[in-house]
Design a protein around this motif. Structure first.
Motif, short mmCIF file in Angstrom:
data_model
loop_
_atom_site.label_atom_id
_atom_site.label_comp_id
_atom_site.label_asym_id
_atom_site.label_seq_id
_atom_site.Cartn_x
_atom_site.Cartn_y
_atom_site.Cartn_z
N UNK A 150 0.84 -1.20 0.00
CA UNK A 150 0.00 0.00 0.00
C UNK A 150 0.88 1.25 0.00
N UNK A 151 0.36 2.30 -0.60
CA UNK A 151 1.06 3.58 -0.59
C UNK A 151 2.26 3.66 -1.51
N UNK A 152 2.32 2.79 -2.52
CA UNK A 152 3.49 2.80 -3.41
C UNK A 152 3.17 3.39 -4.80
N UNK A 153 1.97 3.91 -4.98
CA UNK A 153 1.66 4.64 -6.21
C UNK A 153 0.87 3.89 -7.26
N UNK A 176 9.71 5.70 9.90
CA UNK A 176 8.34 5.30 10.24
C UNK A 176 7.43 5.20 9.03
N UNK A 177 7.85 5.76 7.90
CA UNK A 177 7.06 5.60 6.67
C UNK A 177 7.17 4.18 6.13
N UNK A 178 8.26 3.50 6.45
CA UNK A 178 8.48 2.11 6.08
C UNK A 178 8.30 1.85 4.58
N UNK A 179 8.82 2.77 3.77
CA UNK A 179 8.82 2.57 2.33
C UNK A 179 7.56 3.02 1.61
N UNK A 180 6.58 3.54 2.34
CA UNK A 180 5.33 3.96 1.72
C UNK A 180 5.36 5.47 1.44
N UNK A 181 5.21 5.84 0.18
CA UNK A 181 5.20 7.26 -0.19
C UNK A 181 4.00 7.97 0.45
N UNK A 182 2.87 7.31 0.44
CA UNK A 182 1.67 7.91 1.02
C UNK A 182 1.81 8.10 2.52
N UNK A 183 2.34 7.08 3.20
CA UNK A 183 2.51 7.19 4.65
C UNK A 183 3.50 8.28 5.01
N UNK A 184 4.52 8.47 4.17
CA UNK A 184 5.52 9.50 4.43
C UNK A 184 4.87 10.88 4.48
#
Length: 248
Positions: free
Chosen positions: A44-47, A208-216
């Motif tokens: 999730x959150x990778x585009x 803390x984003x753990x690789x997720x662009x959206x979470x960042x």
């Protein structure tokens, strides 16, 4: 407007990460080798949805020339797609529309030609949530779709999809962002919002984003919103405090 929505990529050139997917999609546009069904899989959150919308916008752009792959963002088609008002771009959340009745309705819409656009495109998010009966109904449409129809399926759990569905799609796997890529996403948004971030604070957000662009961007939004009024600098202590992170 939250930061993730505000800074969602509007052109292929703005996409950070997933360049392997961007290259294939833009080449497909340039050489007019568009498939009838695509599968975007990954965390999730990778585009996935972002790239699906960029692909859709470019394919139906009224002003795009044969040797270009970027949309103009000025024609009626682009404006309708950006605003979400296009009748020819149907987005379905399979998590809440997972039954056979919803897919039957989709099959009825497939029969109608697009209104003034080149393609009628269906984006089905979290497609792995469909029931077995719904998958069977979707399969019949994927086997012999009309020439004007394109399906883009997105999922975070590709292993839950039937092999019959997988075999009828061009599959692209999205990966988590690297620390450098996540940092770039955060810094770009911070710069546009005139926010200064301490190095240690940035590292904590990336971690803390753990690789997720959206979470960042969501984390940056939370921290920025939790600051005192008119303050424009984010410190490590603020990030820890506002996000409730333990002090190791």
């Amino acid at each position: 407007m939250n930061l993730y929505t505000k800074y969602r990529s509007k052109q292929f050139s703005e996409v950070i990460g997933q360049q392997h997917v961007v290259k294939v999609l833009t080449n497909a546009i340039l050489h007019d080798r568009v498939a009838h069904a695509y599968l975007f899989s990954g965390p999730r959150g990778t585009g996935k949805t972002t790239l699906a919308r960029l692909f859709v916008k470019s394919l139906n752009c009224e002003n795009r020339k044969a040797n270009e792959f970027e949309s103009c963002d000025k024609c009626n088609s682009c404006k309708e797609i950006v605003s979400g008002s296009s009748m020819d771009i149907i987005e379905i959340d399979a998590a809440s529309n997972r039954g056979i009745d919803e897919i039957r309705q989709l099959r009825e819409k497939v029969k109608f030609a697009p209104s003034g656009k080149k393609y009628k495109i269906f984006i089905i998010d979290e497609v792995h949530m469909l029931t077995t009966e719904a998958f069977n109904a979707l399969l019949k449409t994927l086997e012999e779709p009309p020439a004007h129809v394109i399906f883009i399926l997105a999922t975070t759990d590709v292993h839950k999809l039937p092999a019959t569905i997988l075999s009828r799609c061009q599959r692209y796997d999205f990966r988590l962002g690297t620390d450098d890529e996540i940092s770039q996403v955060i810094l770009n948004a911070a710069k546009n919002e005139d926010i200064e971030i301490e190095k240690e604070a940035l590292e904590l957000l990336v971690q803390n984003a753990k690789g997720s662009y959206r979470d960042a961007l969501s984390l940056l939004d939370v921290v920025f919103s939790g600051q005192e009024k008119d303050k424009k600098k984010i410190t490590k202590d603020e990030v820890s405090s506002i996000l409730g992170l333990p002090d190791f």
